[in-house]
Write an enzyme that holds these catalytic residues in place. Structure first.
Site, PDB file in Angstrom:
ATOM      1  N   HIS A 175       0.802  -1.220   0.000  1.00 24.51           N
ATOM      2  CA  HIS A 175       0.000   0.000   0.000  1.00 24.51           C
ATOM      3  C   HIS A 175       0.834   1.269   0.000  1.00 24.51           C
ATOM      4  O   HIS A 175       0.262   2.361  -0.082  1.00 24.51           O
ATOM      5  CB  HIS A 175      -0.920  -0.001   1.225  1.00 24.51           C
ATOM      6  CG  HIS A 175      -0.188   0.009   2.538  1.00 24.51           C
ATOM      7  ND1 HIS A 175       0.635  -1.010   2.925  1.00 24.51           N
ATOM      8  CD2 HIS A 175      -0.146   0.923   3.524  1.00 24.51           C
ATOM      9  CE1 HIS A 175       1.145  -0.732   4.111  1.00 24.51           C
ATOM     10  NE2 HIS A 175       0.690   0.433   4.497  1.00 24.51           N
ATOM     11  N   CYS A 176       2.156   1.187   0.111  1.00 21.68           N
ATOM     12  CA  CYS A 176       2.954   2.411   0.235  1.00 21.68           C
ATOM     13  C   CYS A 176       4.140   2.466  -0.725  1.00 21.68           C
ATOM     14  O   CYS A 176       4.239   3.399  -1.523  1.00 21.68           O
ATOM     15  CB  CYS A 176       3.481   2.551   1.669  1.00 21.68           C
ATOM     16  SG  CYS A 176       2.251   3.160   2.834  1.00 21.68           S
ATOM     17  N   ILE A 177       5.040   1.505  -0.650  1.00 17.30           N
ATOM     18  CA  ILE A 177       6.336   1.634  -1.311  1.00 17.30           C
ATOM     19  C   ILE A 177       6.216   1.790  -2.834  1.00 17.30           C
ATOM     20  O   ILE A 177       6.912   2.620  -3.423  1.00 17.30           O
ATOM     21  CB  ILE A 177       7.263   0.455  -0.959  1.00 17.30           C
ATOM     22  CG1 ILE A 177       7.347   0.288   0.561  1.00 17.30           C
ATOM     23  CG2 ILE A 177       8.650   0.663  -1.540  1.00 17.30           C
ATOM     24  CD1 ILE A 177       7.859   1.514   1.281  1.00 17.30           C
TER      25      ILE A 177
END
Length: 494
Positions: free
Chosen positions: A304-306
């Site tokens: 969900h981020c990187i």
């Protein structure tokens, strides 16, 4: 007909029955009697742990946070658009892998699909996804939707905190106007906060309460309220001077990882071209006790981020007219890794006289990282697409992802057991994500060919073709031996 005290039905279904609905309405009415100093009053109730906390989004970020507040003695209400998730929490069951049912049951969370109960909350914490759009642009639809659903229920004396990762300026552009539209004065009778999540899915110890927490406010009063809100729940507080600074800090944390992973993924491709083992190179470099931090290559980025945050930062930089070449390059390198893995698999099969079309390939792991069932942005999905486009017969094994609804109209897949006969029948096994509990020694015993993207096997060969024969001595006696069949290493590094 007896009037009901329960919240009315909504478009998402009827809210769960609650024995304390009247109490929530009483709290909301009580809160409308605004004190002379709303900030001081809210801070006092937060410090006394009598303020009710509302958490919007009960996923990997929101649910651990809601449980942490409840375990500290706060009354907590959760909100989510997924009726199944709300029903599970309301019944005392965990909707997420890695969080025990007993913990959810003990917390006694209230949970709703509609936002009516938000009026009785003193602090509302928004923990919704911030994905990418089709052109790698920020997709803030979930943030907009959460604020729009909250709008009719915002009242004086409330704090609204955003935890979702996003570009600098989001809280000012979305949260502040929402409060203003509700007739609230930020910093006087309403409080806007940004405190980005630092959750680590799959970490059995969790991060809430253990990892320092950034917090920023729109005004000094907002910051004071934010510090009171998170003071008990956080391991330590790191106050930041402005909302935008906190938003940029969060992006920088994740872009740092993305850039270094892009670097080591590029190093892997160079190492393979040189015939070198990239894992050996990294291990040797890691012996330097200063100025170096080891990162490991893989098949691409997921989660969900990187894989998302570099594009959020690059998008904002373009809007400002500032170059972000370094950040965008890392994103492109990491996005290209599934295609590189595909090429290594194709070359390994080709060296063994096997065409890619019609080959049987077993993927190990569909989740984006070990220990989680989350397939968001997983490189395995792109690898499946590439293989399916070339007529490969794909199967997968992932103990945490029993069923996968394949994209692009492909039929749904089910995780296959690693039976020796099934493994031996595959033309290749591709390790994408080494989930815990998989017997990789047994997998190697039965597989014809393994393409290892994660360094599971330390002796994986760099060359995709046959092992090089030993050099013949300068002087030989008698006839040269007949050439033997090529010897192929059973495990190839990718």
């Amino acid at each position: 007909m007896t009037p009901s005290s329960e919240p009315p039905a909504t478009l998402l279904g009827t809210a769960p029955a609650r024995p304390d609905s009247l109490e929530l309405l009483r709290q909301a009415a009580e809160a409308m009697r605004l004190p002379e100093d709303p900030a001081a009053d809210l801070i006092a109730r937060l410090e006394a742990r009598t303020a009710r906390i509302g958490v919007v989004g009960l996923g990997y970020v929101g649910l651990p946070l809601a449980l942490r507040f409840a375990e500290l003695g706060f009354p907590v209400t959760g909100f989510d658009i997924d009726p199944a998730k709300v029903a599970a929490v309301a019944a005392g069951r965990s909707p997420l892998h890695g969080i025990a049912d007993a913990r959810v049951a003990a917390a006694g969370l209230l949970a709703y699909t509609d936002m009516q109960a938000a009026r009785g909350c003193d602090a509302l914490v928004i923990c919704v996804p911030t994905p990418l759009g089709p052109h790698k642009e920020p997709e803030l639809g979930p943030v907009r939707a959460a604020l729009a659903a909250l709008a009719p229920h915002l009242r004086p004396g409330q704090a609204v905190a955003l935890e979702s990762t996003t570009y600098p300026g989001t809280t000012e552009e979305f949260v502040l106007p929402a409060l203003a539209a509700a007739g609230l004065a930020v910093g006087r009778n309403a409080f806007a906060i940004y405190s980005p999540e630092r959750e680590d899915p799959g970490n059995p110890e969790g991060t809430v309460g253990r990892v320092p927490k950034l917090v920023a406010g729109a005004t000094p009063a907002c910051l004071a309220v934010g510090k009171a809100l998170y003071g008990a729940a956080a391991g330590a507080l790191v106050p930041v001077s402005s909302l935008r600074a906190a938003e940029l800090v969060k992006l920088y944390e994740n872009v740092f990882r993305a850039v270094n992973i892009g670097l080591v993924n590029e190093l892997k491709r160079i190492s393979h071209a040189l015939g070198l083992d990239v894992q050996e190179v990294i291990d040797a470099a890691a012996t330097k006790p200063f100025g170096f931090m080891p990162f490991r290559p893989g098949p691409g980025l997921g989660g969900h981020c990187i894989p998302v945050d570099p594009y959020y930062l690059a998008w904002k930089a373009r809007e400002l007219g500032v170059p972000s070449d370094f950040v965008e390059l890392a994103g492109r390198v990491n996005d290209a890794m599934p295609a590189y893995v595909f090429g290594r698999l194709r070359d390994a099969l080709d060296a063994r006289g096997m065409p890619l079309r019609g080959a049987r390939v077993l993927l190990i792991g569909l989740a984006y990282k070990p220990g989680v069932p989350d397939t968001r942005e997983s490189p395995a999905i792109e690898i499946l697409r590439l293989l399916g486009g070339r007529g490969v017969e794909c199967a997968y094994h992932d103990p945490l992802v029993p069923r996968f609804a394949a994209p692009h109209g492909a039929p749904a897949l089910q995780s296959q057991p690693l039976d020796p006969g099934f493994v031996a029948a595959q033309d290749a096994v591709l390790i994408v994500t080494p989930q815990p509990g998989i017997d990789f020694a047994a997998l190697r015993r039965h597989a014809r060919l393994i393409v290892d993207t994660r360094g599971v096997y330390p002796d994986a060969a760099v060359e995709t073709g046959p092992a090089l024969p030993p050099t013949l001595p300068v002087e030989t006696r008698g006839d040269f031996p007949q050439p033997a069949e090529p010897a192929y290493h059973p495990v190839i590094q990718a």
